[in-house]
Design a protein around this motif. Structure first.
Motif, PDB file in Angstrom:
ATOM      1  N   TYR A  30     -25.896  38.909   8.783  1.00 48.80           N
ATOM      2  CA  TYR A  30     -26.812  40.104   8.944  1.00 48.80           C
ATOM      3  C   TYR A  30     -26.212  41.171  10.020  1.00 48.80           C
ATOM      4  O   TYR A  30     -26.202  42.392   9.931  1.00 48.80           O
ATOM      5  CB  TYR A  30     -28.355  39.884   9.016  1.00 48.80           C
ATOM      6  N   CYS A 147     -33.330  32.344   0.492  1.00 51.60           N
ATOM      7  CA  CYS A 147     -33.701  32.000  -0.828  1.00 51.60           C
ATOM      8  C   CYS A 147     -34.511  32.948  -1.627  1.00 51.60           C
ATOM      9  O   CYS A 147     -34.289  33.306  -2.675  1.00 51.60           O
ATOM     10  CB  CYS A 147     -34.144  30.819  -1.116  1.00 51.60           C
ATOM     11  N   LEU A 150     -33.239  37.408  -0.426  1.00 50.60           N
ATOM     12  CA  LEU A 150     -31.742  37.813  -0.097  1.00 50.60           C
ATOM     13  C   LEU A 150     -31.577  39.151  -0.435  1.00 50.60           C
ATOM     14  O   LEU A 150     -30.713  40.088   0.313  1.00 50.60           O
ATOM     15  CB  LEU A 150     -30.735  36.888  -0.552  1.00 50.60           C
ATOM     16  N   ARG A 151     -32.035  39.720  -1.480  1.00 56.53           N
ATOM     17  CA  ARG A 151     -31.574  41.060  -1.958  1.00 56.53           C
ATOM     18  C   ARG A 151     -32.073  41.990  -1.196  1.00 56.53           C
ATOM     19  O   ARG A 151     -31.383  43.081  -0.810  1.00 56.53           O
ATOM     20  CB  ARG A 151     -32.192  41.086  -3.484  1.00 56.53           C
ATOM     21  N   GLU A 152     -33.429  41.817  -0.971  1.00 56.90           N
ATOM     22  CA  GLU A 152     -34.027  42.871   0.152  1.00 56.90           C
ATOM     23  C   GLU A 152     -33.456  43.040   1.585  1.00 56.90           C
ATOM     24  O   GLU A 152     -32.766  43.894   1.968  1.00 56.90           O
ATOM     25  CB  GLU A 152     -35.484  42.366   0.423  1.00 56.90           C
ATOM     26  N   ILE A 154     -30.134  42.324   1.898  1.00 53.19           N
ATOM     27  CA  ILE A 154     -28.701  42.768   1.715  1.00 53.19           C
ATOM     28  C   ILE A 154     -28.995  44.491   1.648  1.00 53.19           C
ATOM     29  O   ILE A 154     -28.203  45.232   2.231  1.00 53.19           O
ATOM     30  CB  ILE A 154     -28.160  42.272   0.359  1.00 53.19           C
ATOM     31  N   TYR A 155     -30.126  44.830   0.857  1.00 57.44           N
ATOM     32  CA  TYR A 155     -30.147  46.345   0.673  1.00 57.44           C
ATOM     33  C   TYR A 155     -30.578  46.872   2.185  1.00 57.44           C
ATOM     34  O   TYR A 155     -29.944  47.794   2.566  1.00 57.44           O
ATOM     35  CB  TYR A 155     -31.308  46.493   0.056  1.00 57.44           C
ATOM     36  N   ALA A 163     -32.745  51.323   0.464  1.00 58.98           N
ATOM     37  CA  ALA A 163     -33.816  50.482   0.498  1.00 58.98           C
ATOM     38  C   ALA A 163     -35.003  51.160   0.098  1.00 58.98           C
ATOM     39  O   ALA A 163     -36.061  50.374  -0.465  1.00 58.98           O
ATOM     40  CB  ALA A 163     -33.557  49.597   1.671  1.00 58.98           C
ATOM     41  N   GLN A 166     -36.346  51.904  -3.096  1.00 64.53           N
ATOM     42  CA  GLN A 166     -36.628  50.900  -3.902  1.00 64.53           C
ATOM     43  C   GLN A 166     -38.032  50.462  -3.428  1.00 64.53           C
ATOM     44  O   GLN A 166     -38.515  49.527  -4.302  1.00 64.53           O
ATOM     45  CB  GLN A 166     -35.502  49.958  -3.659  1.00 64.53           C
ATOM     46  N   LEU A 168     -38.919  48.982  -0.754  1.00 61.20           N
ATOM     47  CA  LEU A 168     -38.934  47.799   0.136  1.00 61.20           C
ATOM     48  C   LEU A 168     -39.639  48.187   1.560  1.00 61.20           C
ATOM     49  O   LEU A 168     -39.458  49.411   1.845  1.00 61.20           O
ATOM     50  CB  LEU A 168     -37.449  47.278   0.434  1.00 61.20           C
ATOM     51  N   ASP A 214     -17.998  39.925   0.125  1.00 57.59           N
ATOM     52  CA  ASP A 214     -19.366  39.716  -0.514  1.00 57.59           C
ATOM     53  C   ASP A 214     -20.283  39.014   0.488  1.00 57.59           C
ATOM     54  O   ASP A 214     -19.780  38.204   1.226  1.00 57.59           O
ATOM     55  CB  ASP A 214     -19.006  38.556  -1.768  1.00 57.59           C
ATOM     56  N   ARG A 216     -23.016  37.145   0.262  1.00 61.66           N
ATOM     57  CA  ARG A 216     -23.329  35.870   0.049  1.00 61.66           C
ATOM     58  C   ARG A 216     -22.073  34.947   0.375  1.00 61.66           C
ATOM     59  O   ARG A 216     -22.215  34.154   0.985  1.00 61.66           O
ATOM     60  CB  ARG A 216     -23.583  35.728  -1.462  1.00 61.66           C
TER      61      ARG A 216
END
Length: 269
Positions: A30, A147, A150-152, A154-155, A163, A166, A168, A214, A216
């Motif tokens: 991050y 877990c 993660l999507r949030e 990354i955005y 973000a 979206q 968030l 990537d 991840r």
């Protein structure tokens, strides 16, 4: 190596290396993605003020360092976002203040501050079961956060504007991650020390980033690279009898430049 595994202190060091690698791998990815390397350095050095205060008051220096680090991390985020102060200026102020207070408190502390070099340069061979417990709680918490969110993360790490579109909670995520950065820094001090900790949060990610972009894969790969470097540095430091932090960072640095050199040579071919 087999002999070393029979010692409790070495088993503690291995567990500490693994758990620290997990925490630093997640948080460090991050940091690198958001280009917060300078902030991590500022928080790391600000924690020295807490260590000094802990020695001066005769309390747990790690606990005081944790308080200093969290307040510094959240303070930098708040000042830079709401008070029209440049982020690098806020970081420089926190960095300098933490180091100055640390030196002042240690100078005023009667007698000799025990294990000060372990906090400055790291020596994971001195890690205790209590230290492992706290690092384990942090590592498990970070794994659960990754877990479920993660999507949030990354955005927010790559594009805060997108973000927000979206829906968030960008500010909440930013402050939460800054909190985890501060906690990870303090609980990892035993491994490589204040002076070298910033490298452990960035070098594994930089190595893995040579092969993939990537998020991840960088996160998972940096955990593996960080742990392997910790084990190698730990074994070498034991036989040479110097703080483990220096060897761990040396291993990571050699690997990084070796990978860069091999890849550069391959592209020329």
């Amino acid at each position: 190596m087999i002999e070393l595994l029979g010692y409790d202190f070495f088993q503690n060091a291995l567990w500490g290396s693994l758990l620290t690698a997990i925490a630093c791998g997640i948080v460090g990815t991050y940091i690198v993605a958001r280009r917060l390397v300078f902030i991590s350095g500022g928080i790391t050095h600000a924690s020295f003020g807490g260590l000094g205060l802990g020695f001066f008051l005769g309390t747990n220096p790690v606990l005081m360092a944790l308080v200093f680090s969290v307040l510094s991390a959240l303070g930098v985020e708040w000042v830079s976002k709401t008070q029209n102060v440049r982020e690098d200026s806020a970081i420089a102020a926190v960095w300098s203040l933490g180091m100055a207070l640390g030196v002042l408190f240690i100078f005023l502390t009667p007698g000799y501050s025990p294990n000060l070099s372990a906090y400055l340069f790291g020596n994971i061979l001195t890690i205790s079961s209590a230290d492992i417990l706290w690092i384990a709680i942090l590592a498990v918490t970070l794994v659960l956060v990754v877990c479920f969110f993660l999507r949030e993360i990354i955005y927010v790490a790559f594009d805060t504007s997108f973000a927000k579109t979206q829906g968030l909670p960008v500010k909440f995520i930013e402050y939460t991650m800054m909190f985890f950065i501060a906690v990870t820094i303090v609980l990892s001090i035993r491994l490589v020390g204040i002076m070298l900790l910033m490298s452990l949060l960035t070098l594994p990610q930089m190595i893995v980033n040579q092969f993939t972009s990537d998020f991840r894969k960088i996160m998972y790969g940096s955990i593996l690279v960080g742990f392997l470097a910790c084990v190698i540095g730990l074994v070498l430091s034991y036989y040479v009898n110097i703080p483990s932090g220096a060897f761990i960072i040396l291993v990571l640095t050699v690997v990084f430049f070796s990978v860069k050199g091999v890849l550069a040579f391959s592209f020329k071919q």
